[in-house]
Design an enzyme around this catalytic site. Structure first.
Site, PDB file in Angstrom:
ATOM      1  N   GLY A 149       0.783  -1.221   0.000  1.00  0.00           N
ATOM      2  CA  GLY A 149       0.000   0.000   0.000  1.00  0.00           C
ATOM      3  C   GLY A 149       0.825   1.287   0.000  1.00  0.00           C
ATOM      4  O   GLY A 149       0.312   2.347  -0.327  1.00  0.00           O
TER       5      GLY A 149
ATOM      6  N   SER B  41      -7.162  -4.571   7.946  1.00  0.00           N
ATOM      7  CA  SER B  41      -6.051  -5.280   7.321  1.00  0.00           C
ATOM      8  C   SER B  41      -5.703  -6.541   8.107  1.00  0.00           C
ATOM      9  O   SER B  41      -5.625  -6.506   9.336  1.00  0.00           O
ATOM     10  CB  SER B  41      -4.839  -4.359   7.252  1.00  0.00           C
ATOM     11  OG  SER B  41      -5.181  -3.190   6.551  1.00  0.00           O
TER      12      SER B  41
ATOM     13  N   CYS C 275      -7.439  -9.168   8.688  1.00  0.00           N
ATOM     14  CA  CYS C 275      -8.508  -9.675   9.547  1.00  0.00           C
ATOM     15  C   CYS C 275      -9.466 -10.588   8.795  1.00  0.00           C
ATOM     16  O   CYS C 275     -10.582 -10.841   9.269  1.00  0.00           O
ATOM     17  CB  CYS C 275      -9.265  -8.521  10.185  1.00  0.00           C
ATOM     18  SG  CYS C 275      -8.287  -7.668  11.430  1.00  0.00           S
TER      19      CYS C 275
ATOM     20  N   LYS D 218     -10.356 -10.714   5.068  1.00  0.00           N
ATOM     21  CA  LYS D 218     -11.103 -10.428   3.832  1.00  0.00           C
ATOM     22  C   LYS D 218     -10.794 -11.425   2.720  1.00  0.00           C
ATOM     23  O   LYS D 218     -11.702 -11.975   2.100  1.00  0.00           O
ATOM     24  CB  LYS D 218     -10.814  -9.005   3.334  1.00  0.00           C
ATOM     25  CG  LYS D 218     -11.474  -7.924   4.161  1.00  0.00           C
ATOM     26  CD  LYS D 218     -11.260  -6.543   3.584  1.00  0.00           C
ATOM     27  CE  LYS D 218      -9.801  -6.183   3.457  1.00  0.00           C
ATOM     28  NZ  LYS D 218      -9.035  -6.289   4.711  1.00  0.00           N
TER      29      LYS D 218
ATOM     30  N   ASP E 234     -10.515  -6.741  -1.373  1.00  0.00           N
ATOM     31  CA  ASP E 234      -9.925  -5.644  -0.593  1.00  0.00           C
ATOM     32  C   ASP E 234     -10.651  -4.309  -0.749  1.00  0.00           C
ATOM     33  O   ASP E 234     -10.772  -3.571   0.220  1.00  0.00           O
ATOM     34  CB  ASP E 234      -8.446  -5.476  -0.978  1.00  0.00           C
ATOM     35  CG  ASP E 234      -7.623  -4.755   0.085  1.00  0.00           C
ATOM     36  OD1 ASP E 234      -7.741  -5.112   1.267  1.00  0.00           O
ATOM     37  OD2 ASP E 234      -6.877  -3.829  -0.262  1.00  0.00           O
TER      38      ASP E 234
END
Ligand code: GTP
Ligand code: SPV
Ligand code: MN
Length: 589
Positions: A203, A252, A254, A256, A277
């Site tokens: 990121g 983040s 966790c 997804k 995301d």
């Protein structure tokens, strides 16, 4: 006459002074050439950017080892530079735009000397989607160029699409010299511009991802009437073949990616992946909420990924197409040349190199793969990719889930009473911090809608925007909170998670389709235990009850924490949020 795009690129080259400029076309041939350059010419310190992996078992896959100080997003070095601090809000680091640019100009002067400047033309969203955005990123490392080709729709036709317009999203990225003291990720929302230096990681460096598609896009969404969210998009097919589309926001690391491609433990149910995301949500002409995934790749957490937890991801990683697959900071099995991480299938290999490339010894107590080691793989390699993925309109959403990682306090699933109550439910989320960003792990922090690090403006205005979107929806999705991570007194997870999460999703779509009732509690609606399909699961009754326990003492503390957070925003916080907060408190009395 030079176009605004050509002029902009020239200006950046004048500042950064690369040896050459390479306009990328997104082709397969180009990707192969870039990987070769990364294996043979470009270096991080004295090490190559890419190492080839076992091309039989992991076709077209490469290993990348980052600079050792550069292993996760750096939230403390990330700034949102609105003209005034209030617009950025207490949820963002702020710097005056002129000061930020001056600082960045100094750091960037000559930063690409001796290097190639890659100019990457890409779309976020399907090129034919009315919601898609044309973007240009400049970078000076092959790893970022290849990653962007996997994560976005990168083609030279974007250059034609931009033409002589100056309406394109700009990203200027340089790894600098990886010095953490000279690392910044600066956002200029009104200019649709991101300027990042000093990091090559995720990121921080793939500027189409969190920087544009969340921080800047959330600001665009406020101006233009839509939402940019840190969300999974998935379709759930029931035994009759009906597909219900839902989104889920989780912070983040966790869950997804695991949720987005879950392999159902319940017969007859099947999950179709659309995104893991980011979701862009628009109010459709039919008064429903429609979602697209602006990305076209996964940048997923490697540790814990296996045929047991996420078989569809393991298949994706081994699929091998003309999109390369990258592994970043995983360990390496020396004998098989395969990537390795804690939790992957099979026994412990005899000869492992750790994520930094040093021989690993189990007695050291260190982990071999970095906790935030990741893979980068094309969504088109996913065996359960939804046939609707490339639909320019997106998919209509029937339910939104907000989650977090909470060992205590939070029930497995709770339903909001209506849209405003659901928005409050999102705003009161908290989660334990993870290795996805550089900070102490496992500390509970408020993370409303999983957007704390990604909302590009004042979060009080963001909640108001959510409330307003609800007023435009004639068929609003139902809103839920979820928590897969509650533990017993010994710290063991009470819920098996992963493929078994379909049982919670089934209850959610049963609620959407008005098939089951729910029980009212002070914090929202929860399932009648008979409506949660636990058939074939070996969960003791007392654990099931614990999963749904709402302990007033714990919630009193939680409320205090929520109140402190909301108060940070002063008068800007919408009164509807405070009203929902007061109603919740009252229900506990
Ligand atoms: P970002 O890419 O950082 O946004 O992360 P993410 O939200 O996509 O998280 P991901 O699915 O990669 O999961 C992160 C960690 O949570 C991994 O170590 C998983 O093994 C673990 N995890 C995911 N789902 C579950 C679950 O249902 N139960 C439990 N106990 N762990 C889970
Ligand atoms: C996250 O941290 O939420 C990620 C990984 O998805 S990164 O691309 O680094 O933001
Ligand atoms: Mn994420």
């Amino acid at each position: 006459m030079a176009t605004p795009l050509q002029k902009w690129v020239e200006e950046q080259a004048k500042l950064t002074k690369p040896d050459k400029i390479w306009w990328c076309d997104g082709s397969e041939e180009e990707a192969r050439r870039l990987i070769e350059i990364g294996m043979k010419e470009e270096k991080i310190g004295s090490s190559p950017v890419f190492y080839g992996l076992n091309q039989k078992t992991f076709p077209n896959s490469y290993l990348h080892r980052s600079h050792p100080t550069d292993v996760a997003r750096t939230e403390h070095l990330t700034f949102v530079c609105h003209p005034d601090k209030e617009t950025a809000g207490p949820n963002n680091n702020w710097m005056d735009p002129a000061e930020a640019k001056e600082r960045m100009r100094k750091l960037s002067d000559g930063c690409m000397r001796g290097k190639t400047m890659y100019v990457l033309p890409y779309m976020m969203g399907h090129p034919r989607s009315p919601y898609a955005k044309a973007c240009i990123q400049i970078t000076d490392i092959s790893y970022v160029a290849i990653s962007m080709r996997i994560m976005t729709r990168m083609t030279k036709s974007v250059i034609d699409k931009i033409g002589d317009s100056d309406d394109f999203v700009k990203g200027l990225h340089s790894i600098g010299d990886f010095d953490p003291n000279k690392r910044f990720i600066m956002h200029f929302p009104d200019e649709h511009f991101v300027w990042s230096i000093g990091s090559g990681y995720g990121g921080n460096a793939l500027l189409g991802k969190k920087c544009f598609s969340l921080r800047i896009a959330s600001w665009l969404g406020l101006k233009e009437g839509w939402l940019a969210e840190h969300m999974v998009i998935m379709g759930i097919e029931d035994p009759k073949g009906n597909v219900t589309y839902i989104t889920a926001a989780l912070p983040s690391a966790c869950g997804k990616t695991n949720l987005a491609m879950l392999e159902s433990a319940l017969p007859g149910y099947k999950v179709w992946t659309l995104g893991d995301d980011i979701a862009w949500l628009n109010v459709g002409p039919d008064g429903r909420l429609w979602a697209i995934n602006p990305e076209s790749g996964f940048f997923g957490v490697a540790p814990g990924t296996s045929m047991k937890t996420n078989p569809n991801m393991m298949r994706t990683l081994k699929k091998g197409t003309f999109y390369p697959t990258l592994f970043t900071n995983t360990a390496l099995n020396v004998d098989t040349k395969e990537p390795w991480w804690e939790g992957i299938d099979g026994g412990l290999p005899k000869n492992l190199l750790d994520w930094q490339g040093d021989p690993w010894n189990s007695a050291s107590g260190n982990r071999a793969a970095h906790p935030n080691s990741r893979f980068t793989a094309s969504l088109y390699q996913c065996p359960v990719l939804s046939p609707e993925f490339d639909n320019p309109k997106g998919v209509p959403i029937s339910a939104i889930m907000f989650g977090g990682k909470r060992m205590h306090v939070k029930p497995l699933v709770v339903e909001g009473l209506d849209w405003p109550n659901g928005v409050f439910l999102g705003s009161r989320m908290g989660s334990e911090t993870t290795a996805a960003a550089m900070h102490k792990e496992g500390v509970v922090r408020r993370d409303p809608m999983a957007m704390l690090p990604f909302c590009g403006y004042n979060m009080a205005d963001y909640f108001r925007h959510w409330l307003n979107i609800g007023k435009q929806l004639t068929h609003p999705p139902k809103i839920f909170s979820i928590n897969w991570f509650r533990t017993d007194d010994n710290g063991a997870f009470l819920w098996p998670g992963f493929g078994e999460n379909i049982r919670v999703l089934k209850w959610i779509i049963d609620r959407v389709n008005n098939k089951v009732d729910a029980k009212e509690t002070p914090i929202g609606l929860v399932p009648d235990l008979k409506d949660l399909d636990t058939h074939g699961l070996n969960i003791p009754q007392k654990n099931l009850e614990k999963l749904f326990e709402i302990n007033s003492e714990e919630w009193r503390k939680e409320s205090e924490d929520i109140e402190i957070f909301l108060k940070n925003f002063g008068d800007r916080m919408p009164k509807e949020i405070w009203q929902e907060f007061e109603k919740m408190k009252k229900r506990f009395l």
